[in-house]
Design a protein around this motif. Structure first.
Motif, PDB file in Angstrom:
ATOM      1  N   ALA A 219       0.837  -1.206   0.000  1.00 40.72           N
ATOM      2  CA  ALA A 219       0.000   0.000   0.000  1.00 40.72           C
ATOM      3  C   ALA A 219       0.868   1.250   0.000  1.00 40.72           C
ATOM      4  O   ALA A 219       0.565   2.253  -0.638  1.00 40.72           O
ATOM      5  N   ILE A 220       1.968   1.176   0.759  1.00 43.95           N
ATOM      6  CA  ILE A 220       2.910   2.307   0.821  1.00 43.95           C
ATOM      7  C   ILE A 220       4.277   1.788   0.413  1.00 43.95           C
ATOM      8  O   ILE A 220       4.706   0.724   0.869  1.00 43.95           O
ATOM      9  N   SER A 221       4.935   2.560  -0.434  1.00 41.42           N
ATOM     10  CA  SER A 221       6.250   2.121  -0.921  1.00 41.42           C
ATOM     11  C   SER A 221       7.330   2.402   0.112  1.00 41.42           C
ATOM     12  O   SER A 221       7.402   3.490   0.673  1.00 41.42           O
ATOM     13  N   LYS A 222       8.135   1.370   0.382  1.00 41.99           N
ATOM     14  CA  LYS A 222       9.235   1.576   1.348  1.00 41.99           C
ATOM     15  C   LYS A 222      10.538   1.886   0.612  1.00 41.99           C
ATOM     16  O   LYS A 222      11.328   2.684   1.047  1.00 41.99           O
ATOM     17  N   ASN A 223      10.741   1.187  -0.493  1.00 40.97           N
ATOM     18  CA  ASN A 223      12.001   1.401  -1.216  1.00 40.97           C
ATOM     19  C   ASN A 223      11.748   1.684  -2.695  1.00 40.97           C
ATOM     20  O   ASN A 223      12.420   1.159  -3.564  1.00 40.97           O
ATOM     21  N   GLY A 224      10.770   2.517  -2.951  1.00 42.16           N
ATOM     22  CA  GLY A 224      10.514   2.960  -4.321  1.00 42.16           C
ATOM     23  C   GLY A 224       9.772   1.968  -5.184  1.00 42.16           C
ATOM     24  O   GLY A 224       9.624   2.181  -6.386  1.00 42.16           O
ATOM     25  N   GLU A 225       9.298   0.845  -4.586  1.00 43.02           N
ATOM     26  CA  GLU A 225       8.583  -0.147  -5.400  1.00 43.02           C
ATOM     27  C   GLU A 225       7.172   0.367  -5.716  1.00 43.02           C
ATOM     28  O   GLU A 225       6.653   1.251  -5.028  1.00 43.02           O
ATOM     29  N   GLU A 226       6.582  -0.247  -6.725  1.00 44.65           N
ATOM     30  CA  GLU A 226       5.271   0.213  -7.196  1.00 44.65           C
ATOM     31  C   GLU A 226       4.193  -0.079  -6.159  1.00 44.65           C
ATOM     32  O   GLU A 226       4.158  -1.175  -5.590  1.00 44.65           O
ATOM     33  N   THR A 227       3.324   0.878  -5.913  1.00 50.66           N
ATOM     34  CA  THR A 227       2.273   0.700  -4.894  1.00 50.66           C
ATOM     35  C   THR A 227       0.913   0.461  -5.553  1.00 50.66           C
ATOM     36  O   THR A 227       0.767   0.590  -6.762  1.00 50.66           O
ATOM     37  N   LYS A 228      -0.051   0.138  -4.716  1.00 48.28           N
ATOM     38  CA  LYS A 228      -1.411  -0.117  -5.204  1.00 48.28           C
ATOM     39  C   LYS A 228      -2.015   1.167  -5.779  1.00 48.28           C
ATOM     40  O   LYS A 228      -1.887   2.224  -5.170  1.00 48.28           O
ATOM     41  N   ASP A 229      -2.693   1.018  -6.908  1.00 47.48           N
ATOM     42  CA  ASP A 229      -3.319   2.178  -7.537  1.00 47.48           C
ATOM     43  C   ASP A 229      -4.751   2.302  -7.008  1.00 47.48           C
ATOM     44  O   ASP A 229      -5.713   1.903  -7.668  1.00 47.48           O
ATOM     45  N   TYR A 230      -4.854   2.866  -5.799  1.00 49.34           N
ATOM     46  CA  TYR A 230      -6.167   2.977  -5.160  1.00 49.34           C
ATOM     47  C   TYR A 230      -7.101   3.915  -5.924  1.00 49.34           C
ATOM     48  O   TYR A 230      -8.311   3.740  -5.895  1.00 49.34           O
ATOM     49  N   LEU A 231      -6.498   4.886  -6.579  1.00 48.13           N
ATOM     50  CA  LEU A 231      -7.320   5.845  -7.317  1.00 48.13           C
ATOM     51  C   LEU A 231      -8.137   5.143  -8.401  1.00 48.13           C
ATOM     52  O   LEU A 231      -9.324   5.408  -8.585  1.00 48.13           O
ATOM     53  N   LEU A 232      -7.464   4.207  -9.100  1.00 47.07           N
ATOM     54  CA  LEU A 232      -8.155   3.477 -10.171  1.00 47.07           C
ATOM     55  C   LEU A 232      -9.281   2.622  -9.591  1.00 47.07           C
ATOM     56  O   LEU A 232     -10.385   2.585 -10.143  1.00 47.07           O
ATOM     57  N   LEU A 233      -8.989   1.966  -8.461  1.00 44.39           N
ATOM     58  CA  LEU A 233     -10.018   1.124  -7.831  1.00 44.39           C
ATOM     59  C   LEU A 233     -11.215   1.987  -7.421  1.00 44.39           C
ATOM     60  O   LEU A 233     -12.366   1.606  -7.632  1.00 44.39           O
TER      61      LEU A 233
END
Lengths: 289, 257
Positions: A219-233
């Protein structure tokens, strides 16, 4: 004399046979590496993704009518912080210096007479000027979903729903399980065609594709990885809710609202909407009795 | 003055006898027309994209014409030894050089005019209007910039071999066009003495990017002030004169055999 001619014919036959044997293999390998059929994309090879990004930026440059920072003008980030790009100068309200800042020397000052130095956005039908760059960007990198999404938005804004649908379908061919593109197609059917049945199926497909793609993401990126696109959902569920309300199924709308609530940006607002709809359902059932 | 014009007339004749201009013009026209015919979502109003492609091609083509024409003037005369009968006539070396410059500049200007007329026709076919003053400004400033490049190339041609000269001029020109206006920003992030060197370079180089008003043309911005254009013309003429004078000084003492 004859020997020479026969050797020539033999060599020609060898060339033909080798060509007939190699060509299908080359084509198969080519298609496996590069699903796009574009000549431009094929000729540019792997560098096409970089050029696709450049073309997408060009579309943005056009949207701002050439008023755009170069790579050297590092103040781009600063300008974004100031929300300069999203809120252009409105008449006389604000004197804008934008990413350029005050002139640093006479050459800098003089050069501003010969390039766009005021922030504006394309308006009305003029936005079609961006479309060639977006189309080329998508052609060069068919996996770049953003190009299809932006193009779809502007084509629909121009009232070109058919073209938007064709283009999104083209994107879906290259990205079959993209929740963004399924949602975009659903929007076309819902808002432009009022084809609620197809729109609902597409939104549900988009929702499923979202879960398949984003459930494993943090849900939250710790090391720059891709996060969940909650906006789209949220947008997908929001459209489903609106659709169910439009088609007179408030119970279904409540079900989607409850699904939306845990991931919503404003859970209290969602709860309020649930309460409103449930009151409406009770009222309706009271009237029926 | 008549001697200078005589030399320049020969250079102009040379341009239309050579095929470079025709090839580059046909190539530009074909690519532009191919772009014109491209279908972008059944939209007939797209014009900025076409203008950008066409102007880009014009800049490349005219740069090639200017550099290749100017770079071989003096070396060709020396190689074919026609420089000796030429200098045997009552004409000074500086007059030959200025004649060559004038010829190259006028010939390039003529080629540029053809390109811009084509550009104006292409954009007018889509926009149904002709931005005369804007195109005139673009043409004029472009021509002034080519004047500096021609003078620079002539200076290079009396110092370097033709191939080296053309390579250096192309690199320098493209470098200035793409980075020249940002050197002062680059220098801010550098340590000494590099920062000072880059700042000095920033102030010394001819800023070709100033002459490029393509962005104004493509995005339909109002034309630049005519006083600014006049100032920029003066700036261009100053640099042309500087490189030309330097070329004359080098050529005056240059051994020709």
């Amino acid at each position: 004399m004859w020997r020479g001619r026969l050797t020539l014919i033999l060599l020609l036959e060898c060339c033909f046979c080798l060509g007939a044997w190699l060509m299908p293999r080359h084509r198969a390998r080519h298609n496996a590496n590069e699903p796009t059929q574009s000549t431009l994309a094929s000729s540019l090879g792997e560098g096409r993704k970089m050029i696709a990004d450049y073309f997408a930026v060009q579309a943005d440059v056009y949207f701002h009518s050439g008023y755009y920072p170069s790579v050297f003008e590092e103040a781009r980030a600063q300008e974004e912080q100031e929300s300069d790009i999203s809120h252009p100068e409105n008449g006389k309200e604000k004197k804008e210096t934008g990413f350029m800042g005050p002139p640093q020397d006479w050459i800098d000052r003089f050069s501003r007479h010969f390039r766009p130095s005021r922030h504006t956005h394309l308006e009305g039908n003029a936005v079609d000027e961006m479309l060639p760059w977006l189309k080329l960007s998508a052609e060069l990198d068919p996996q770049r979903v953003q190009s299809y999404m932006v193009t779809d938005y502007w084509l629909r804004a121009l009232g070109k729903s058919t073209e938007a649908e064709d283009f999104v379908r083209l994107g879906l061919r290259a990205n079959p399980r993209s929740p963004d593109l399924l949602f975009a197609l659903g929007q076309i059917y819902f808002e432009d065609r009022q084809d609620y049945f197809r729109a609902k199926n597409l939104f549900i497909a988009a929702k499923k594709a979202w879960h398949k793609r984003d459930d494993s993401k943090p849900a939250i990126s710790k090391n720059g990885e891709e996060t969940k696109d909650y906006l789209l959902l949220e947008r997908t569920l929001g459209s489903l809710i609106k659709l169910e309300e439009t088609t007179g199924h408030p119970e279904e709308a409540v079900r989607y609202l409850q699904e939306l609530k845990p991931d919503a940006a404003d859970p209290e607002g969602v709860q309020k909407r649930i309460d409103e709809l449930q009151a409406k359902i009770k009222g309706q059932s009271g009237v029926t009795r | 003055m008549s001697k200078i014009f005589a030399v320049s007339a020969v250079v102009i004749k040379e341009l239309y006898r050579r095929k470079d201009f025709y090839v580059l013009f046909i190539l530009t026209a074909l690519i532009t027309l191919a772009t014109w015919l491209m279908n972008f979502f059944h939209d007939d109003h797209v014009v900025r994209f076409i203008k950008e492609i066409c102007l880009g091609l014009i800049w490349i083509a005219t740069l090639v014409i200017a550099v290749t024409t100017a770079a071989r003037q003096i070396p060709a005369e020396r190689e074919s030894r026609t420089i000796f009968p030429l200098l045997a006539k009552p004409i000074a070396r500086w007059q030959v050089l200025i004649g060559k410059f004038l010829g190259c500049w006028l010939a390039t200007g003529f080629a540029l005019l053809v390109f811009y007329v084509f550009f104006a026709l292409v954009s007018a076919s889509r926009e149904h209007t002709l931005h005369g003053p804007a195109y005139l400004q673009a043409f004029w400033l472009h021509w002034q910039m080519l004047g500096i490049i021609v003078a620079m190339t002539l200076l290079g041609s009396v110092v370097l071999t033709p191939a080296a000269n053309m390579t250096v001029i192309f690199i320098v020109t493209l470098g200035i066009l793409s980075m020249g206006g940002f050197l002062h920003l680059v220098s801010q992030h550098m340590t000494e003495p590099s920062a000072t060197i880059v700042t000095v370079i920033y102030y010394v180089i001819p800023h070709f990017e100033l002459f490029n008003i393509s962005e104004l043309i493509i995005h339909d911005w109002p034309v630049a002030g005519w006083l600014d254009v006049l100032g920029l013309t003066g700036y261009g003429l100053f640099y042309s004169a500087f490189f030309l004078l330097a070329a004359c000084l080098v050529f005056r003492r240059k051994a020709l055999n």
